[in-house]
Structure formats: C-alpha cells, structure tokens
Design a protein around this motif. Structure first.
Motif, PDB file in Angstrom:
ATOM      1  N   GLY A 566      23.288  42.610  -8.907  1.00 23.82           N
ATOM      2  CA  GLY A 566      22.284  43.641  -8.636  1.00 23.82           C
ATOM      3  C   GLY A 566      21.162  43.120  -7.769  1.00 23.82           C
ATOM      4  O   GLY A 566      20.682  43.822  -6.866  1.00 23.82           O
ATOM      5  N   LEU A 567      20.730  41.878  -8.018  1.00 21.04           N
ATOM      6  CA  LEU A 567      19.685  41.270  -7.190  1.00 21.04           C
ATOM      7  C   LEU A 567      20.128  41.182  -5.737  1.00 21.04           C
ATOM      8  O   LEU A 567      19.360  41.492  -4.819  1.00 21.04           O
ATOM      9  CB  LEU A 567      19.348  39.876  -7.722  1.00 21.04           C
ATOM     10  N   SER A 568      21.363  40.752  -5.517  1.00 19.99           N
ATOM     11  CA  SER A 568      21.855  40.612  -4.150  1.00 19.99           C
ATOM     12  C   SER A 568      21.805  41.946  -3.411  1.00 19.99           C
ATOM     13  O   SER A 568      21.359  42.021  -2.257  1.00 19.99           O
ATOM     14  CB  SER A 568      23.290  40.071  -4.165  1.00 19.99           C
ATOM     15  N   VAL A 571      18.071  42.789  -2.744  1.00 17.38           N
ATOM     16  CA  VAL A 571      17.485  42.017  -1.640  1.00 17.38           C
ATOM     17  C   VAL A 571      18.019  42.517  -0.299  1.00 17.38           C
ATOM     18  O   VAL A 571      17.279  42.606   0.686  1.00 17.38           O
ATOM     19  CB  VAL A 571      17.783  40.515  -1.827  1.00 17.38           C
ATOM     20  N   GLU A 572      19.296  42.853  -0.275  1.00 13.84           N
ATOM     21  CA  GLU A 572      19.876  43.360   0.978  1.00 13.84           C
ATOM     22  C   GLU A 572      19.297  44.709   1.351  1.00 13.84           C
ATOM     23  O   GLU A 572      19.312  45.102   2.527  1.00 13.84           O
ATOM     24  CB  GLU A 572      21.392  43.454   0.826  1.00 13.84           C
ATOM     25  N   GLY A 573      18.788  45.439   0.329  1.00 11.53           N
ATOM     26  CA  GLY A 573      18.197  46.739   0.602  1.00 11.53           C
ATOM     27  C   GLY A 573      19.101  47.897   0.267  1.00 11.53           C
ATOM     28  O   GLY A 573      18.783  49.045   0.593  1.00 11.53           O
ATOM     29  N   ARG A 574      20.197  47.654  -0.442  1.00 12.40           N
ATOM     30  CA  ARG A 574      21.118  48.727  -0.849  1.00 12.40           C
ATOM     31  C   ARG A 574      20.730  49.145  -2.264  1.00 12.40           C
ATOM     32  O   ARG A 574      21.372  48.812  -3.255  1.00 12.40           O
ATOM     33  CB  ARG A 574      22.554  48.240  -0.771  1.00 12.40           C
ATOM     34  N   LEU A 575      19.658  49.933  -2.327  1.00  9.87           N
ATOM     35  CA  LEU A 575      19.024  50.212  -3.605  1.00  9.87           C
ATOM     36  C   LEU A 575      19.910  51.021  -4.537  1.00  9.87           C
ATOM     37  O   LEU A 575      19.961  50.771  -5.744  1.00  9.87           O
ATOM     38  CB  LEU A 575      17.685  50.933  -3.391  1.00  9.87           C
ATOM     39  N   GLY A 576      20.605  52.007  -4.013  1.00  6.28           N
ATOM     40  CA  GLY A 576      21.461  52.847  -4.846  1.00  6.28           C
ATOM     41  C   GLY A 576      22.564  52.052  -5.515  1.00  6.28           C
ATOM     42  O   GLY A 576      22.837  52.208  -6.715  1.00  6.28           O
ATOM     43  N   GLU A 577      23.209  51.176  -4.761  1.00 11.74           N
ATOM     44  CA  GLU A 577      24.285  50.360  -5.326  1.00 11.74           C
ATOM     45  C   GLU A 577      23.728  49.349  -6.338  1.00 11.74           C
ATOM     46  O   GLU A 577      24.368  49.049  -7.351  1.00 11.74           O
ATOM     47  CB  GLU A 577      25.026  49.625  -4.214  1.00 11.74           C
ATOM     48  N   ALA A 578      22.542  48.857  -6.042  1.00 15.55           N
ATOM     49  CA  ALA A 578      21.921  47.920  -6.983  1.00 15.55           C
ATOM     50  C   ALA A 578      21.662  48.596  -8.325  1.00 15.55           C
ATOM     51  O   ALA A 578      21.953  48.026  -9.396  1.00 15.55           O
ATOM     52  CB  ALA A 578      20.614  47.381  -6.405  1.00 15.55           C
ATOM     53  N   VAL A 579      21.144  49.812  -8.287  1.00 16.07           N
ATOM     54  CA  VAL A 579      20.875  50.543  -9.525  1.00 16.07           C
ATOM     55  C   VAL A 579      22.164  50.802 -10.299  1.00 16.07           C
ATOM     56  O   VAL A 579      22.220  50.645 -11.524  1.00 16.07           O
ATOM     57  CB  VAL A 579      20.145  51.858  -9.221  1.00 16.07           C
ATOM     58  N   TYR A 764      14.977  46.248   2.709  1.00 14.74           N
ATOM     59  CA  TYR A 764      13.938  46.898   1.906  1.00 14.74           C
ATOM     60  C   TYR A 764      12.580  46.242   2.135  1.00 14.74           C
ATOM     61  O   TYR A 764      11.573  46.922   2.360  1.00 14.74           O
ATOM     62  CB  TYR A 764      14.320  46.853   0.428  1.00 14.74           C
ATOM     63  N   MET A 765      12.550  44.914   2.101  1.00  9.45           N
ATOM     64  CA  MET A 765      11.285  44.221   2.341  1.00  9.45           C
ATOM     65  C   MET A 765      10.790  44.488   3.757  1.00  9.45           C
ATOM     66  O   MET A 765       9.581  44.622   4.003  1.00  9.45           O
ATOM     67  CB  MET A 765      11.448  42.724   2.111  1.00  9.45           C
ATOM     68  N   SER A 766      11.705  44.577   4.695  1.00  9.64           N
ATOM     69  CA  SER A 766      11.319  44.880   6.075  1.00  9.64           C
ATOM     70  C   SER A 766      10.690  46.260   6.172  1.00  9.64           C
ATOM     71  O   SER A 766       9.691  46.463   6.877  1.00  9.64           O
ATOM     72  CB  SER A 766      12.537  44.784   6.989  1.00  9.64           C
ATOM     73  N   ALA A 767      11.257  47.227   5.423  1.00  9.50           N
ATOM     74  CA  ALA A 767      10.690  48.579   5.424  1.00  9.50           C
ATOM     75  C   ALA A 767       9.300  48.585   4.790  1.00  9.50           C
ATOM     76  O   ALA A 767       8.397  49.300   5.252  1.00  9.50           O
ATOM     77  CB  ALA A 767      11.616  49.526   4.681  1.00  9.50           C
TER      78      ALA A 767
END
Length: 934
Positions: A566-568, A571-579, A764-767
């Motif tokens: 989930g962290l990976s 960090v990549e910015g794929r929030l939906g998949e992380a959740v 995500y951090m870039s955004a």
C-alpha cells in the motif's frame, strides 16, 4: 478428589495445555491464577464484608495485613457476593514471577476477560491478547473496554506486594487515575503498594483496611471451630483463644490442629501466644509431629512448588502417593488449598510454604537442586515454559533454562509474541545468553519489532563481532538470518536505501520459500523500492509476496507486508489502488486480531491520510477513533506520521487548535526518542502550518529555526526516503516564507523540489508541491504562472481525488480557481464536476466530525510519573515546596527538581499552568489555598 468437569465453570488449568497449543502465541498464562483458591472450611465474614462495601464508591480499596489474617479467603467471599449482586469480578493471584510489566498486563487483561465471561457479557475485542501491544496500550484498551461495560467491573489483585518493579506500580497508578466510574480495583498484600495513595485519598477515592478489619470476633471464632473441628467452644474458651490469637485466623487454625487431637483448650491457649513469636517452632512441636513420616517427606519435597498437581508432585517427590497425600491434607485442613473446582491443582498456605521450605533447606539441603530439576523437567514436558525456566534457574541449570528459551524464542518472534521473548531473556544471566546464537538473534528480532532499533543494532553488532572472533558459528542459515535482521532494522530506522540493499541480499542468499526470512526480505525490499522509483519491480514482487503469505500466516507479518505494498502505491501516487490494498488487509486484521490491535493500527495511518485527502472526514474519524495510544506505541514511522498528522488536521478543522498542537508535539517526542528524523521534520512542519493558520508568525518562525537546525544543509543527492524528509522541510520553509511576505524566494525552491519528486515518480507529492507553488506564485504577483501550476495539480487531482490539499491552502487557491475558470481554453482537461466539488468544499463551513480521544488528558500529561503526579497534586492543594517535601519525605531541592521535569514535560512555565495541564479535570475536590507561583 472429584475430577469431573463442570461445563459452565470458568476455564481452569486443566485447559491450559490446549490453550498453549493455539496457533496464536501469547505469554503462557497460568489460568488457576485467575480465580481465588477454594476454601474447604470457611466462615461467613459479614462484619468484614460490611467494611469492604463502602469501597465500591471509590476507585481503589487497599487491604494490608500480615500473613495468616485470611485476606485471600475474605476476598474470595467478597468476589462471590459481588457476582451475586451483578458485578463482573476479575481475580488475579500474583506471584514474584509476575514482576514484569508486560506479563502483569497480560494477566490483568486475562482477569478482565474472565470477569466478562462469568458475568455473561460478550468479551470486548480490546481485551483480546495483542503480542505487539505495549503495556500502556493494553491498559488504555482495558479502560476503553470497561467504559462500555453496562455493569461495574471489580479487579482483585491479591498479593500485590510481591511486585517490586516500579513500572508496574506506575502503570497501575495510571490505570486508576483514568479509570471510568464503573471500574473498582482492590489491592491486597502484606504491604502497601508503592504508588501514591494520597492522590486518591485526597479525592475521596480510597478505602484503606488493615489487619483490624480481618480479626475474628467471638462469634466468628466459635463458628470457625465448629466448621473445622466439629467442636463447640464455651464462652470462656472463646475468650481465651481470642486473647491468645488477637483474632489472628492462622492462630485459630493452629489451635484447631491441637484441638482435633483432643487437647484441652485451656492448656492450648496457654501455649498459643508463643506461636505468634515463632510460627516455625510451633509448627515443629504441635503440627508437623502429627503428620505421618512419609507424608512429612512429601510435604518437604513439594514445598519447592508454587502450585501442585498429582502428576507434578509424583514426579517431584518420586512417589506414586500424591493423590492420597492430598486427600489426607485436605481432610485435615492442613494449610493446603485446591486452586480449581476439579481439585486438580493445589497450593500451600503462604505461612506453611515458608515453614516447609526453611525446614527443607535445613534438613535436606542436598535434595533442593534435584527437586527443582525434576519440576523443571515436568513443566517442560507440558510445554509450560515460564515455570520450566524458573525451576531450571532455581536448580542452577542456567544453560538448560537458556536452551528452553532459545527453543521457543524464534517461534514466538514469528508469531509476533516478541515481548515474551524480551521478558524471558531479561530473566536469564548474560553469560547464559552469550553463547547461544539462535537466542541472541531472536532477541535482536524482538528488539527491532518493538521499535527499539538502536538496541537491536547494538545487539546484532555484538553477535557479528563474536562471529568474527570465532566465538559463534556461522552457517548459511545464520547468514540469511543476519541479513534479514539487518534489513528489518534498516527499514524500521527509515534507512530505505540500506533496507533495499539488505532485502536484496536476503533473497539472493536463497532463503527457504515461505520462510520468515524470505518474507522480511520481500517486505524490506518493497519499502526500499518505494522510495527508489522501483514501482515496476514492486509489481513483479507482489506476486511472490502473495504466494509466500498464505491465509494462515501470522497476521502481523501479513499486515506489515501488505502495508508496504500500500505504501508503494501511495508513494507512486496511485491513491485508489493503495486504499484498496490497505482496506483489504485492515478488514482481515480487524477480524483476526481486533480493531484495537497493533496489526490493525498499522495500515490506518496511510488510509487516514488518503481518506483525509479525499475529504472523507467521517471515514477518517472512524479510522482514528480510539487508536492514538496504540499507534504511538506500536506503529512504525510511515504509518505513525500519517496517523498523527491527519489526526492533528482533523482536530484543527474541528476548531481545536491546542489539541492539534499537542498531538504533533507528543508525536515529535516519540520520534525524537526513536531518532526518526523524517517524523520529527513532519511534526515540526505541521506545527508551522498550524501556527501560520492561526496567524502566529512568531511561533511559526521559531519552529522554523528549530527545523532548519534539525535538518541541516542539503545532502549532495536526495535519495530514498530522505527525499520525502527534504520535501517536507522545504514545503514548511516555503510556507513560512509566504507567510512572512517573501513568496518570491519560495518559488525557485518549490520548483527545484518538484523536479526531484517528478524524477522519482512521486506523483502525489509532486501535485502537493504544485498547489503550494501556485500559492507562492500568486502571492508573488505571478498570477498567470500560478494558474498554470494549479492546472497541473488539478489534472492529477481529478483522477486521484485531491481535495484537502487544495481546500486547506485557503483563499489564495480560491482566487486562482476563479482566474482559471475565466480561461476556458485551459479548462479543457478539467471536468466541471471536479471544480464544482472544490467550490462546494470552500463554501462549506469549516468543521470535522469529532474523534473521541481515549485519553482524558494530553499524552504528555499522562506520562508524568506517579511521583510527579503526586507532587502536582500537592501543588494543586496549595502546598509550598517545603510543605510538599515534608509530606513526601524528601528534600525541598528534590521537589524543585521534580517540578522542573514536570514543567518540561507539560511545556508550561508556571505552577497554575502545570496544574491545569497535568491534572486536567481530575483536580482535588477541595483547594485549601491558592496555588503559589514560586
């Protein structure tokens, strides 16, 4: 003896072996300690029960009396009375082996669970065992569970004076201080507990009883003799016995032995006063002589045992007559008590046990070692390891004890029962551990998994040094495990690059498929890859991770691994998949370990951060509810940052600025203790954000200076998780520049950070940087550039649900969105629904659902020591330093030193502030004088 089993009876020691074999590992609990010993001959103590009853209106009852006054028997009757009245009553018989904070807390939870079951209540999940939970977290969960119980819970702690560890007394003091109204604790022993009773006495929350409450009167004495010996005492005999014994029930029991042999009561009462001066002499001359010779040997040999069964005693005493011996002893009330309803386990009365042990050492000193050794062997054969180890140590078999601990240690580590390993190793002499490689490695694992990474590093370095010196063997299996421990320590220390390197080495060494070491290698490698733009490699590893983590894998290991996945994605910015990944593992951990477990808290930090970003505040509140204490104690760095920062922001939205400050300050204290730079930076950055939002630029500047000194100069290359550390630092720095009217200086800094984040694939951090950059450009008067920066954030945001990073940026972003709306050519890729939702967020009132804090007071205040709380309590009652010093029998300078520590912990500058912050609502009922300021 009746061996039949009552189906409705509470669990007893006969079910222990089955419990020990449960897949989920937990400290080996002696279940007979969770119920009072059975008493064959007992006299109803109406008067003493009446003296106990007012204690129910208090938090605490303390019963102190010498041995032989019938404390345990009285409390057993009191327990029965309370249960008949509808109370849930938990019992814990304490011995010296429980002088370990974690083990004590495990027993305390078990006593509460037992009380729930016997009261017919469903056992709260908070009371289920959680091996990774700290003692503080366990006690917090106990309080949470009790608060929801629809009846009173009474916890009886018998022989509490056997516990010497200051940490246990501190923990019980804290438990009582925060106890809900329906919790009452009764502490009994030969001496008073070490925590400050004056604190509770001042609030009318304490009932003290001593030996006077336990002395038998004339009616009770007559009833006792009638039950025990079948004889009726005359008024004169009763009076003579009372004068001789002063109502001391052990003396009355001694008298019953003599009277059972037809000795005239008058003659006995003339000799009995000497028994008070020398119990040993009296037992020698008047009791032991009436015991048959073979049974005398049986008594002496079994005196080494704290608890006894027929099988155990046959083995230890080298006899086959234990069953008959117990029947003879019980029939004559010979200071032996059954511990369970089935009469399978027994113990000797404390006075009698002390007498027998002294006589054993005097008459048969050569047998003691062999007796302990046979006891140790018997307990080991039953997999009752704590007692096996204790008897082995008593026999001087240190190597054998260490061997048994070593045999179990790694299994316990893999089941995440690491605190038991730490407890056992602490009880072994250092020289017994030194030559055992497997045990030392297990110890290093346990230290790492309890977030003691500095100690784990030191332990592992010592192992490697001894290997280099040829003092310990090095095999391929050991080589794999060494690398795996190093990888775990690196990961938990936030050394992501080293974690990646070590994780790769573990897998390159070819660990056994599905092994603990392979799992650690995969987990730490995924953590390292997440901060090294290795997202494609993580995808390939995920299949291996699924195959190596079966459905029956220990839940903690599984949660750690899935959380890294989930962290990976996060960090990549794929929030939906992380959740999706994190919610899946959270559901499983809730089901298998409970909502309040350490396993369930781990994914919550990441989930809460994402749901906050999505503006799903109700879900955020649900995730964080009641979990702060567990998170602070059991979470690793990344999830803990997400948890604490999100909770602070939720508090801020609810208008609770002081609470938001307090949360990040307490989290920073934890990070400082564990030397987690990334978390310290995150907490200070959040404090700057809160200060600027409140218009307190002075405070924000001060924190900014501290932050700059903490981080230091920029490293030559930003790699691994340090990139996130640097990003948080620079955003905080730029937010401060904008707040101080120097926005133009912030623009190039933010542009540089964003370029580094994009290169690392951290969308995500870039955004987030894009939003901050837009605000800086707008404040610097570069309105067109601000619109372009915001457009980039919105393009990512509408696909991944960005809301709060935009809404929390405030009015400048609203102005930028207004400008963007006027440029229809630039809105082609931004869909209207998304802008409408953002505008609705700006127009909504600033509020957030409340999150119930499981602590009545700030975390820092709750960590005041018992002595510090006692001193603060005296301060609240208006006492000067000299008066406090006299009250607690220390020097005035010591009081000043304690006050200095209190001020530092509470972050206050005066006595009044300290009282308000440290005691909160829990103030003395009467304040006699105003609080002096000096």
């Amino acid at each position: 003896m009746n061996r039949s089993r009552d189906r409705d009876a509470p669990p007893t020691q006969s079910s222990y072996a089955d419990a020990a074999q449960e897949p989920r590992c937990w400290p080996a609990l002696i279940l007979t300690k969770l119920a009072p010993p059975r008493t064959r001959h007992y006299v109803h103590r109406a008067r003493a029960i009446g003296l106990l009853r007012p204690g129910l209106e208090c938090k605490l009852t303390v019963l102190v009396a010498p041995a032989g006054f019938g404390k345990t028997s009285l409390l057993s009757e009191w327990k029965h009375c309370l249960e008949k009245e509808g109370c849930a009553v938990g019992w814990l018989s304490i011995d010296a082996d429980d002088d370990d904070l974690f083990q004590f807390c495990a027993y305390l939870l078990a006593a509460a669970r037992n009380a729930y079951r016997q009261a017919g209540e469903a056992v709260a999940r908070q009371l289920e065992p959680d091996p990774l939970a700290s003692a503080e977290a366990m006690l917090a969960e106990l309080l949470n569970a009790v608060a929801t119980l629809p009846r009173r819970l009474v916890l009886v702690l018998d022989d509490f004076d056997r516990l010497a560890a200051p940490a246990i007394h501190e923990a019980v003091f804290r438990l009582l201080r925060y106890a809900p109204d329906n919790l009452h604790v009764l502490v009994a022993g030969r001496g008073e507990p070490a925590f400050p009773l004056s604190y509770f006495e001042a609030r009318g929350q304490l009932l003290r009883l001593d030996a006077q409450a336990l002395r038998f009167d004339g009616a009770e004495t007559q009833a006792f003799f009638s039950v025990v010996s079948g004889r009726t005492l005359s008024a004169a005999q009763t009076e003579a016995l009372l004068q001789a014994t002063e109502g001391w029930v052990a003396g009355l029991q001694l008298a019953s032995f003599a009277l059972s042999e037809n000795e005239p009561a008058r003659e006995f009462t003339e000799r009995l006063p000497f028994a008070r001066r020398s119990i040993e002499a009296y037992l020698n001359e008047n009791v032991f002589v009436h015991v048959p010779g073979p049974l005398q040997v049986f008594l002496l040999r079994t005196s080494v045992l704290d608890r006894m069964s027929v099988s155990l005693c046959n083995a230890v005493a080298a006899t086959d007559a234990a069953h008959a011996s117990f029947e003879w002893l019980v029939a004559r009330n010979m200071f032996v008590r059954p511990l369970d309803a089935e009469c399978e386990w027994y113990r000797y009365h404390a006075l009698f046990a002390e007498y027998l042990r002294k006589r054993l050492l005097r008459e048969r000193p050569h047998e003691a070692v062999g007796l302990h050794r046979r006891a140790s062997d018997w307990f080991a054969a039953q997999s009752l390891w704590p007692e096996a180890v204790r008897h082995a140590l008593a026999a001087g078999d240190v190597d054998r004890a260490a061997g048994w601990v070593e045999q179990c240690a790694m299994n316990l580590v893999e089941a995440s029962d690491v605190r038991t390993v730490l407890s056992w190793v602490a009880k072994l002499p250092a020289e017994a551990v030194h030559g055992r490689l497997r045990l030392r490695l297990a110890h290093a694992w346990a230290l790492a998994l309890t977030m003691q990474t500095l100690a784990a590093k030191a332990a592992l370095q010592a192992v490697e040094d001894d290997i280099d010196r040829g003092q310990l063997p090095l095999s391929n299996v050991v080589r794999v495990e060494l690398q795996a421990v190093k990888a775990l320590i690196a990961g938990l220390s936030d050394e992501s690059q080293l974690s990646l390197e070590m994780g790769r080495k573990v897998l390159a060494l070819g660990p056994e498929a599905g092994s603990w070491e392979e799992g650690i290698g995969l987990t730490t490698q995924i953590f390292g890859l997440s901060y090294a733009a290795g997202f494609d490699e993580v995808k390939r590893l995920r299949r291996t991770l699924i195959l190596s983590t079966g459905a029956d894998a220990p839940i903690y290991a599984k949660v750690y691994r899935q959380s890294m996945v989930g962290l990976s994605l996060f960090v990549e910015g794929r929030l939906g998949e992380a959740v999706q990944s994190l919610e899946d593992v959270l559901r499983e951990s809730n089901a298998r370990a409970g909502r309040h477990s350490a396993a369930s808290v781990l994914p919550v930090g990441y989930l809460a951060a994402i749901h906050y970003e999505w503006n799903d505040l109700d879900r955020v509140a649900e995730l964080l509810e009641g979990r702060l204490e567990m998170a602070l104690q059991a979470c690793s760095l990344g999830p803990l940052i997400g948890f604490c920062v999100t909770l602070a922001r939720l508090r801020l939205l609810a208008g609770k600025q002081d609470e938001a400050y307090r949360i990040v300050e307490d989290a920073e204290a934890v990070a400082r203790e564990r030397q987690w730079l990334r978390m310290q930076v995150a907490c200070k950055a959040e404090a700057i954000r809160i200060s600027i939002g409140a218009g307190d630029i002075s405070r924000a500047t001060r924190i900014g200076n501290d932050l700059e000194a903490l981080v230091g100069p920029k490293q030559a290359t930003l790699q691994g998780s340090y990139l996130e550390t640097w990003q948080r630092f620079q955003v905080a720095h730029c937010r401060l520049l904008v707040g101080r009217g120097r926005a133009a200086q912030a623009v190039p800094i933010l542009q540089g950070v964003q370029a580094e984040l994009r290169a690392a694939g951290m969308q995500y951090m870039s955004a987030q940087i894009s939003v901050m950059l837009a605000v800086a450009l707008h404040s610097a008067g570069q309105r067109a550039e601000a619109v372009l920066a915001m457009r980039a954030a919105l393009a990512y945001g509408q696909k991944n649900g960005l809301h709060r990073v935009i809404l929390d940026a405030g009015p400048p972003v609203r102005e930028i969105l207004d400008a963007l709306r006027q440029q229809e050519d630039r809105l082609a890729e931004i869909e209207p629904w998304y802008l409408s939702k953002l505008y609705a967020g700006f127009d909504a009132p600033a509020s957030a659902p409340g999150v119930k804090d499981e602590q009545a007071e700030p975390v820092a205040a709750s960590r005041l020591s018992a002595r510090e709380v006692e001193i603060l309590d005296y301060v609240a009652r208006g006492l000067s330093n000299k008066e406090i010093a006299r009250a607690i029998r220390v020097a005035p300078e010591t009081v000043k030193w304690h006050l200095k520590n209190i001020f530092e912990k509470l972050k206050v500058n005066s006595r009044i502030q300290a009282v308000r912050s440290g005691l909160g609502r829990d103030l003395p009922r009467v304040t006699e004088r105003t609080v002096p300021r000096s």
